[in-house]
Write an enzyme that holds these catalytic residues in place. Sequence first.
Site, PDB file in Angstrom:
ATOM      1  N   ASP A 331       0.862  -1.193   0.000  1.00  0.00           N
ATOM      2  CA  ASP A 331       0.000   0.000   0.000  1.00  0.00           C
ATOM      3  C   ASP A 331       0.889   1.230   0.000  1.00  0.00           C
ATOM      4  O   ASP A 331       1.384   1.655   1.037  1.00  0.00           O
ATOM      5  CB  ASP A 331      -0.894   0.000   1.250  1.00  0.00           C
ATOM      6  CG  ASP A 331      -1.991  -1.046   1.170  1.00  0.00           C
ATOM      7  OD1 ASP A 331      -2.825  -0.953   0.268  1.00  0.00           O
ATOM      8  OD2 ASP A 331      -2.006  -1.967   2.014  1.00  0.00           O
ATOM      9  N   ARG A 339       3.805   2.734   3.034  1.00  0.00           N
ATOM     10  CA  ARG A 339       4.685   1.891   3.865  1.00  0.00           C
ATOM     11  C   ARG A 339       6.146   2.308   3.761  1.00  0.00           C
ATOM     12  O   ARG A 339       6.908   2.116   4.698  1.00  0.00           O
ATOM     13  CB  ARG A 339       4.546   0.418   3.463  1.00  0.00           C
ATOM     14  CG  ARG A 339       3.109  -0.080   3.315  1.00  0.00           C
ATOM     15  CD  ARG A 339       2.253   0.153   4.532  1.00  0.00           C
ATOM     16  NE  ARG A 339       0.902  -0.405   4.356  1.00  0.00           N
ATOM     17  CZ  ARG A 339      -0.128  -0.103   5.120  1.00  0.00           C
ATOM     18  NH1 ARG A 339       0.003   0.777   6.114  1.00  0.00           N
ATOM     19  NH2 ARG A 339      -1.316  -0.648   4.901  1.00  0.00           N
ATOM     20  N   ARG A 404      -7.775  10.278   1.402  1.00  0.00           N
ATOM     21  CA  ARG A 404      -7.137   9.329   0.479  1.00  0.00           C
ATOM     22  C   ARG A 404      -7.844   9.335  -0.876  1.00  0.00           C
ATOM     23  O   ARG A 404      -7.323   8.752  -1.847  1.00  0.00           O
ATOM     24  CB  ARG A 404      -7.160   7.913   1.072  1.00  0.00           C
ATOM     25  CG  ARG A 404      -6.376   7.775   2.363  1.00  0.00           C
ATOM     26  CD  ARG A 404      -6.749   6.493   3.112  1.00  0.00           C
ATOM     27  NE  ARG A 404      -6.545   5.290   2.316  1.00  0.00           N
ATOM     28  CZ  ARG A 404      -6.990   4.080   2.679  1.00  0.00           C
ATOM     29  NH1 ARG A 404      -7.694   3.927   3.803  1.00  0.00           N
ATOM     30  NH2 ARG A 404      -6.764   3.037   1.913  1.00  0.00           N
ATOM     31  N   LYS A 434      -9.008   0.048  -6.232  1.00  0.00           N
ATOM     32  CA  LYS A 434      -9.774  -0.279  -5.014  1.00  0.00           C
ATOM     33  C   LYS A 434     -10.654   0.904  -4.622  1.00  0.00           C
ATOM     34  O   LYS A 434     -10.412   2.036  -5.075  1.00  0.00           O
ATOM     35  CB  LYS A 434      -8.818  -0.652  -3.880  1.00  0.00           C
ATOM     36  CG  LYS A 434      -7.890   0.497  -3.435  1.00  0.00           C
ATOM     37  CD  LYS A 434      -6.932   0.025  -2.369  1.00  0.00           C
ATOM     38  CE  LYS A 434      -6.074   1.185  -1.881  1.00  0.00           C
ATOM     39  NZ  LYS A 434      -5.054   0.752  -0.905  1.00  0.00           N
ATOM     40  N   HIS A 435     -11.699   0.698  -3.808  1.00  0.00           N
ATOM     41  CA  HIS A 435     -12.257  -0.535  -3.278  1.00  0.00           C
ATOM     42  C   HIS A 435     -13.552  -0.785  -4.029  1.00  0.00           C
ATOM     43  O   HIS A 435     -14.546  -0.131  -3.780  1.00  0.00           O
ATOM     44  CB  HIS A 435     -12.538  -0.397  -1.787  1.00  0.00           C
ATOM     45  CG  HIS A 435     -11.334  -0.027  -0.975  1.00  0.00           C
ATOM     46  ND1 HIS A 435     -10.936   1.273  -0.755  1.00  0.00           N
ATOM     47  CD2 HIS A 435     -10.443  -0.815  -0.328  1.00  0.00           C
ATOM     48  CE1 HIS A 435      -9.864   1.294   0.024  1.00  0.00           C
ATOM     49  NE2 HIS A 435      -9.535   0.032   0.296  1.00  0.00           N
ATOM     50  N   HIS A 447     -12.094  -1.635   8.914  1.00  0.00           N
ATOM     51  CA  HIS A 447     -11.078  -2.384   9.646  1.00  0.00           C
ATOM     52  C   HIS A 447     -11.634  -2.897  10.979  1.00  0.00           C
ATOM     53  O   HIS A 447     -11.148  -3.898  11.513  1.00  0.00           O
ATOM     54  CB  HIS A 447      -9.851  -1.503   9.913  1.00  0.00           C
ATOM     55  CG  HIS A 447      -9.063  -1.169   8.685  1.00  0.00           C
ATOM     56  ND1 HIS A 447      -9.366  -0.088   7.895  1.00  0.00           N
ATOM     57  CD2 HIS A 447      -8.006  -1.781   8.103  1.00  0.00           C
ATOM     58  CE1 HIS A 447      -8.515  -0.033   6.874  1.00  0.00           C
ATOM     59  NE2 HIS A 447      -7.672  -1.049   6.980  1.00  0.00           N
ATOM     60  N   ASP A 515     -10.353  -7.494  -0.108  1.00  0.00           N
ATOM     61  CA  ASP A 515      -9.615  -6.715   0.883  1.00  0.00           C
ATOM     62  C   ASP A 515      -9.225  -7.707   1.976  1.00  0.00           C
ATOM     63  O   ASP A 515      -9.680  -8.860   1.984  1.00  0.00           O
ATOM     64  CB  ASP A 515     -10.497  -5.578   1.423  1.00  0.00           C
ATOM     65  CG  ASP A 515      -9.671  -4.438   2.020  1.00  0.00           C
ATOM     66  OD1 ASP A 515      -8.459  -4.639   2.253  1.00  0.00           O
ATOM     67  OD2 ASP A 515     -10.242  -3.361   2.260  1.00  0.00           O
TER      68      ASP A 515
END
Length: 602
Positions: A331, A339, A404, A434-435, A447, A515
């Site tokens: 990601d 990351r 985002r 995505k998504h 999440h 996901d």
Amino acid sequence: MAPEKPGGQLAAHQGLSVNEVMAKGGAEKPAERLVLAPKPVDLTEEDQPLAGIVAPSPVVRSEAGVSLEESDAEPLTPQMASIRALAEALADGVAPLAAQEAQVETVTPVAVVVPAEPVTAVIEAVPEVTAVEDNIVAEPVKASLVSTSLRPKLRPAAFKAVAPAATEAAVLAALTSEAGSIPVGTRLVQLGAFDSAEVAGREWERLVTKFGEYMDGKERVIQRAESGGRVFYRLRAMGFADLSDSRRFLCGACGRARRLYSCGEQMSRFGASILDADGHQLTREERAFFRDVNPFGFILFARNIGTEAQVARLCDQMRDAVGREAPITIDQEGGRVQRLRAPLWREWLPPLEQAELAGENAARSFYLRFRLIAHELKRCGIDSNCAPMLDIAFPETHPFLKNRCYGTDIAAIAEIGAASSRGMLDGGVLPVAKHIPGHGRAVADSHFELPSVDIGREELIATDGAPFAAVKDCPMGMTAHILYPQIDERPATLSASVMELIRRDLGFDGLIMTDDISMKALNGDLGDLSRAALLAGCDVILHCNGTLEERRTVAEAAGEMSDAAQERAERALALRQKPDDIDISAIEAELEALLNGRVYDS
């Protein structure tokens, strides 16, 4: 240090007498006679080279049939007398050999030439070599003696040695590369060892035919080697940019070759899973596990990131474990979700902020942004990125997602998404849209809980799903853990109805991964959830942040890809390409101009 008077007598150790000291406690007496070697055996005339033999004088026979030379000879031994009698009986009535014309045998050597079919090389034939000099004439042989010695014939001194080395060297030069011609430090990958240069050359041609995408740009090296008295030929490839490049080639071409079925050319199916790892390098258990389940690919997280070289080594380990060039994703959206971070990598603005700064140039700015991101990823061995994120920003969008997003306008989002995908593909990185079919309306963080979006099928297709329809050629996509109660009582990832909408109404035919199957939005056993997602129409199960046993549960439940999933996976991997050349400073300068000097997040 020895005492002054040790007592006893010194043993006269001579030769093997020392063995008696160990066995009996005392030495044997000195040997009376020591034979160093047997007396040499004198050579006879037959054992000497032909050139060194002096022609015997003509033999004059008396009327009694006995030669004058023999009359003065010593008496024959009984053994020699019996041989003489046998020889005379055999020669009775036969013309003397001296009366026959001397025959000079001409020996033509056979030079074995290895055909170099795979290489266009012309090899001149070796001229015929006459084995005996013209001035050599056979001498007369006594008729009274046995005409052929029982001893093996030695090569006459006048014979020329047949040397086919020139022909062998010509063949080898046509097929091989001299070790001295290869610069020191050149990276080579060994593909095998063969009995001849010709066989090695044919194997190279076979590999090029079968694995052209891996062999492109590689040069063949065949080197003669010797070990334990055996000569063989190493087949190697060269033309690698660095060590990582050579390792990826080995895992890709050779690993794929190892996985071919013995009954045909069909490749073993990929496992229908994408899995993670615990740290900066694989554990022994992880290596064995990945080798057994053969996941389609891998995903990296912050816990896997140290330095560029370390990440590249980890990627090599993952690919080594499955024996092929498996895709490795991450990601790296930029902004809050990335990351790879400073000080080793660029810190990007949140996507929504960049889109607002760039205005009408947003699509171009995102192409440049993701071209630079792809450059950073490829240097680490990463060849996929979970972006672009095509969710629409609504007033109610949850904060974990909102900045985002790329904006609120469907057409602008679609344009930015397409430009972002092109930037990554140009950099050799596979994008993941995505998504799908849209997460923007969610007011909860998936999440931790399952969001519910209460819109119907037609509205979903016309709004949230529209950006995904615009990038339907994207090689891969990722589902949204969203519940659409007007469409199905199951979350989108587990819903056959939603998956049908994605495939048929949005026209998205790329590889679809879930996901993270372990997110709290989905309740239940990981194995059951994995099977349900595949049954609904997903191609691959993505599992992150679990224990090794949880990963095993997912991988075993996912099993191997279906026919359709395998086809989509291979189609996606075929889009991986060598990055085009770019001028980093020029790209950064253009991006800075488009964003009024604000390229990176402070």
